[in-house]
Scaffold this motif. Structure first.
Motif, PDB file in Angstrom:
ATOM      1  N   LEU A   5       0.829  -1.211   0.000  1.00 41.31           N
ATOM      2  CA  LEU A   5       0.000   0.000   0.000  1.00 41.31           C
ATOM      3  C   LEU A   5       0.864   1.263   0.000  1.00 41.31           C
ATOM      4  O   LEU A   5       0.479   2.290  -0.561  1.00 41.31           O
ATOM      5  CB  LEU A   5      -0.921   0.008   1.215  1.00 41.31           C
ATOM      6  CG  LEU A   5      -1.962  -1.112   1.292  1.00 41.31           C
ATOM      7  CD1 LEU A   5      -2.682  -1.078   2.635  1.00 41.31           C
ATOM      8  CD2 LEU A   5      -2.969  -0.996   0.153  1.00 41.31           C
ATOM      9  N   LYS A   6       2.034   1.170   0.625  1.00 42.39           N
ATOM     10  CA  LYS A   6       2.932   2.326   0.668  1.00 42.39           C
ATOM     11  C   LYS A   6       3.510   2.595  -0.723  1.00 42.39           C
ATOM     12  O   LYS A   6       3.546   3.748  -1.187  1.00 42.39           O
ATOM     13  CB  LYS A   6       4.043   2.080   1.691  1.00 42.39           C
ATOM     14  CG  LYS A   6       3.522   1.832   3.099  1.00 42.39           C
ATOM     15  CD  LYS A   6       4.637   1.483   4.065  1.00 42.39           C
ATOM     16  CE  LYS A   6       4.094   1.094   5.429  1.00 42.39           C
ATOM     17  NZ  LYS A   6       5.150   0.746   6.396  1.00 42.39           N
ATOM     18  N   LEU A   7       3.956   1.533  -1.383  1.00 50.56           N
ATOM     19  CA  LEU A   7       4.473   1.700  -2.741  1.00 50.56           C
ATOM     20  C   LEU A   7       3.367   2.168  -3.670  1.00 50.56           C
ATOM     21  O   LEU A   7       3.584   3.033  -4.530  1.00 50.56           O
ATOM     22  CB  LEU A   7       5.085   0.398  -3.242  1.00 50.56           C
ATOM     23  CG  LEU A   7       5.676   0.443  -4.654  1.00 50.56           C
ATOM     24  CD1 LEU A   7       6.778   1.496  -4.755  1.00 50.56           C
ATOM     25  CD2 LEU A   7       6.211  -0.934  -5.056  1.00 50.56           C
ATOM     26  N   GLU A   8       2.186   1.621  -3.504  1.00 50.69           N
ATOM     27  CA  GLU A   8       1.041   2.028  -4.326  1.00 50.69           C
ATOM     28  C   GLU A   8       0.787   3.529  -4.191  1.00 50.69           C
ATOM     29  O   GLU A   8       0.487   4.219  -5.180  1.00 50.69           O
ATOM     30  CB  GLU A   8      -0.197   1.246  -3.915  1.00 50.69           C
ATOM     31  CG  GLU A   8      -1.453   1.611  -4.691  1.00 50.69           C
ATOM     32  CD  GLU A   8      -2.679   0.893  -4.151  1.00 50.69           C
ATOM     33  OE1 GLU A   8      -3.119  -0.075  -4.797  1.00 50.69           O
ATOM     34  OE2 GLU A   8      -3.191   1.304  -3.092  1.00 50.69           O
ATOM     35  N   ALA A   9       0.902   4.044  -2.962  1.00 54.75           N
ATOM     36  CA  ALA A   9       0.666   5.471  -2.735  1.00 54.75           C
ATOM     37  C   ALA A   9       1.653   6.317  -3.525  1.00 54.75           C
ATOM     38  O   ALA A   9       1.290   7.360  -4.093  1.00 54.75           O
ATOM     39  CB  ALA A   9       0.770   5.782  -1.243  1.00 54.75           C
ATOM     40  N   LEU A  10       2.909   5.903  -3.568  1.00 53.90           N
ATOM     41  CA  LEU A  10       3.923   6.647  -4.316  1.00 53.90           C
ATOM     42  C   LEU A  10       3.644   6.567  -5.816  1.00 53.90           C
ATOM     43  O   LEU A  10       3.722   7.574  -6.527  1.00 53.90           O
ATOM     44  CB  LEU A  10       5.309   6.092  -3.997  1.00 53.90           C
ATOM     45  CG  LEU A  10       6.486   6.777  -4.700  1.00 53.90           C
ATOM     46  CD1 LEU A  10       6.521   8.268  -4.385  1.00 53.90           C
ATOM     47  CD2 LEU A  10       7.800   6.104  -4.309  1.00 53.90           C
TER      48      LEU A  10
END
Length: 254
Positions: free
Chosen positions: A67-72
């Protein structure tokens, strides 16, 4: 009678006991008949108990790191379509899972540990997991060279990184050796592993906001010295599992 968390795993309602325990803590597991929430992972229930599990947004990837990578990716409008990705600090595979779902053609994972990658990713032909490999010595690793040769690639064109217990400044030289000019890096920065012991409290948390600026300055300087330009820096929308603030960056090799 089995434990509730184990029962969820046995029935395929959760990938692991850790995930099952999180679902239970978040109030997403209920008795089907009464709708009553079940709150204790260790509660013993008959194997025939009918259970209802509500979808958890954090279950979209094999770990919440995805989810963190997706946000970026969404912040940048970034495309991974057809990219050969190097995942540094692969672990369970949250970044790998996210990269694949966003179109990466293949992900090569580098992980110093063993047996951490989610089984669904381990069985995926588009994933190669190099375990027991220290990222500080990966550029000349024969196994990595063989994988790249098999994929008919001189090197990855994109690296993603999520590492713990080590400063990213110690890994950046290896990425500089592997990524070509124009190669890109998407990284999750964890200040608690950049500031040293004096920068965290007894719980391992970075609480002084000035440390965040210092970490950013230090990583920008390390990138600049290795011909990386940081084009984007943002707070992660999710805290780390220990409660620490984290940051996301996008860099390009000159």
């Amino acid at each position: 009678m089995p434990r509730l968390d184990q029962l969820l795993v046995t029935r395929g309602l959760a990938r692991s006991r850790t995930r099952a325990q999180r679902l239970i803590r978040h109030g997403r597991v209920r008795l089907t008949e009464s709708g009553a929430p079940l709150k204790r992972p260790g509660e013993r229930l008959p194997e025939t108990t009918s259970l209802t599990v509500e979808e958890d947004p954090e279950d979209r990837y094999v770990s919440r790191a995805g989810l963190k990578l997706e946000a970026l990716i969404e912040s940048l409008g970034f495309s991974l379509s057809g990219r050969l990705v190097l995942d540094v600090g692969q672990s369970t595979g949250g970044f790998t899972d996210c990269a694949l779902r966003h179109g990466a053609r293949h992900v090569i994972g580098v992980e110093v540990g063993h047996d951490q990658l989610d089984e669904s990713l381990r069985q995926t032909p588009r994933v190669t997991c190099l375990e027991g490999l220290n990222a500080r010595a990966m550029a000349n690793e024969p196994r990595l060279k063989r994988v790249l040769a098999a994929l008919e690639a001189a090197g990855p064109d994109l690296a993603v990184m999520d590492v713990s217990f080590i400063s990213q400044t110690l890994i950046l030289p290896e990425l500089a050796a592997l990524l070509p000019p124009g190669g890109e890096l998407l990284s999750l920065v964890k200040p608690q592993f950049e500031v040293g012991r004096g920068g965290v409290n007894q719980r391992g948390l970075v609480t002084d906001p000035s440390h965040f600026d210092a970490v950013e300055s230090r990583i920008r300087a390390a990138c600049r010295d290795l011909d990386f330009d940081i084009l984007h820096w943002q707070p992660s929308p999710l805290l780390g599992g220990d409660g620490n603030r984290e940051f996301l960056l996008h860099a390009v090799r000159r």
